[in-house]
Design a protein around this motif. Sequence first.
Motif, PDB file in Angstrom:
ATOM      1  N   GLY A 112       0.796  -1.221   0.000  1.00 45.74           N
ATOM      2  CA  GLY A 112       0.000   0.000   0.000  1.00 45.74           C
ATOM      3  C   GLY A 112       0.831   1.275   0.000  1.00 45.74           C
ATOM      4  O   GLY A 112       0.359   2.321  -0.461  1.00 45.74           O
ATOM      5  N   PHE A 113       2.051   1.211   0.507  1.00 50.59           N
ATOM      6  CA  PHE A 113       2.916   2.394   0.492  1.00 50.59           C
ATOM      7  C   PHE A 113       3.372   2.750  -0.926  1.00 50.59           C
ATOM      8  O   PHE A 113       3.818   3.875  -1.168  1.00 50.59           O
ATOM      9  N   PHE A 114       3.273   1.798  -1.858  1.00 51.16           N
ATOM     10  CA  PHE A 114       3.698   2.035  -3.237  1.00 51.16           C
ATOM     11  C   PHE A 114       2.499   2.084  -4.191  1.00 51.16           C
ATOM     12  O   PHE A 114       2.637   1.846  -5.377  1.00 51.16           O
ATOM     13  N   GLN A 115       1.333   2.365  -3.649  1.00 51.86           N
ATOM     14  CA  GLN A 115       0.121   2.336  -4.460  1.00 51.86           C
ATOM     15  C   GLN A 115       0.142   3.424  -5.533  1.00 51.86           C
ATOM     16  O   GLN A 115       0.297   4.608  -5.240  1.00 51.86           O
ATOM     17  N   PRO A 116      -0.050   3.048  -6.794  1.00 54.51           N
ATOM     18  CA  PRO A 116      -0.112   4.045  -7.864  1.00 54.51           C
ATOM     19  C   PRO A 116      -1.430   4.820  -7.790  1.00 54.51           C
ATOM     20  O   PRO A 116      -2.421   4.350  -7.225  1.00 54.51           O
ATOM     21  N   PRO A 117      -1.486   5.994  -8.365  1.00 52.97           N
ATOM     22  CA  PRO A 117      -2.731   6.767  -8.339  1.00 52.97           C
ATOM     23  C   PRO A 117      -3.780   6.173  -9.265  1.00 52.97           C
ATOM     24  O   PRO A 117      -3.465   5.608 -10.310  1.00 52.97           O
ATOM     25  N   GLY A 118      -5.037   6.301  -8.854  1.00 48.08           N
ATOM     26  CA  GLY A 118      -6.147   5.889  -9.707  1.00 48.08           C
ATOM     27  C   GLY A 118      -6.496   4.427  -9.675  1.00 48.08           C
ATOM     28  O   GLY A 118      -7.308   3.971 -10.489  1.00 48.08           O
ATOM     29  N   VAL A 119      -5.944   3.654  -8.759  1.00 45.17           N
ATOM     30  CA  VAL A 119      -6.251   2.223  -8.701  1.00 45.17           C
ATOM     31  C   VAL A 119      -7.226   1.936  -7.566  1.00 45.17           C
ATOM     32  O   VAL A 119      -7.397   2.746  -6.650  1.00 45.17           O
ATOM     33  N   MET A 120      -7.869   0.789  -7.631  1.00 45.34           N
ATOM     34  CA  MET A 120      -8.757   0.320  -6.558  1.00 45.34           C
ATOM     35  C   MET A 120      -7.966  -0.647  -5.669  1.00 45.34           C
ATOM     36  O   MET A 120      -7.632  -1.754  -6.107  1.00 45.34           O
ATOM     37  N   ASN A 121      -7.674  -0.219  -4.453  1.00 42.22           N
ATOM     38  CA  ASN A 121      -6.854  -1.041  -3.564  1.00 42.22           C
ATOM     39  C   ASN A 121      -7.675  -2.231  -3.071  1.00 42.22           C
ATOM     40  O   ASN A 121      -8.769  -2.061  -2.512  1.00 42.22           O
ATOM     41  N   THR A 122      -7.141  -3.429  -3.263  1.00 40.29           N
ATOM     42  CA  THR A 122      -7.836  -4.664  -2.869  1.00 40.29           C
ATOM     43  C   THR A 122      -7.137  -5.386  -1.723  1.00 40.29           C
ATOM     44  O   THR A 122      -7.472  -6.539  -1.437  1.00 40.29           O
TER      45      THR A 122
END
Length: 267
Positions: A178-188
């Motif tokens: 989660g610390f490297f989450q790209p913008p615009g994605v749906m975190n699952t």
Amino acid sequence: MSDQPRARRLGRTRATSRSGSGPARVPGALAQLAVVVRTPARAAQPLFAQAPKAWQRLLPYFVIGVFVVTLLPVTIAVLTNDYKAGGGWSGALGVAQTVPLLLAVTRPLAAWAVILLADTFGAVLLIQADGLSGHPWPWTPMAIVGYLVLMACLGLRESIRTLVGVWLATGGVGAVLGFFQPPGVMNTAALLFVLAGVMLALTGALRGLGDAQQRIAEQESISEAERARRTLLEERARIARELHDVVAHHMSVITVQADSAPYRLPG
């Protein structure tokens, strides 16, 4: 006639009368399923190895095979068409995320380590994909389905401590990604964490119920054997008392006859 066969017949008769007079035990479908899916006796045994029927023992292979055959092409197609990942990488990830499920029938913990590593590598690789925006990440829908199947195999096999460790590791890897989450994605990450916990809890409880049913059956068989042994010993003791009384009576008669013989027989 020997006393042992007679005692055995008496023990069988009493046991039959007890079983016939009591209420019939009709286990429910859940109890029967729990007995089928109970933990195998040895570590290398496949799931359902102790099931009474052949088709039940083959069922895990069939189910896992169906999931692998279904998820493999779907994973490659979705990664290629929706996420815009390269065809080579899509094929490699599809194989790495689905084929190790075949190992889950016999060694689900090893399969979990391989699949978690493959899913994590896939999440890192998808960060650079052109079509990532607007799609689930870090776990794709196909990865979630395969992971839940793996959680079911783990819940039916491993101990509670192992299941808790697997669940926490799943949540920990998702939190780190989660610390490297790209913008615009749906975190699952949270979705998989919750679903994995539910699946582990359900299958672990079913496995525990099966183990409990097995222990109850073993205790009942032991109690029945002890009851038959006690009946046999009681019958032997009764026969011994009767023989003692008969022998003692005959010896008394012999003694009286011997003592009175000089007075009853001339010369």
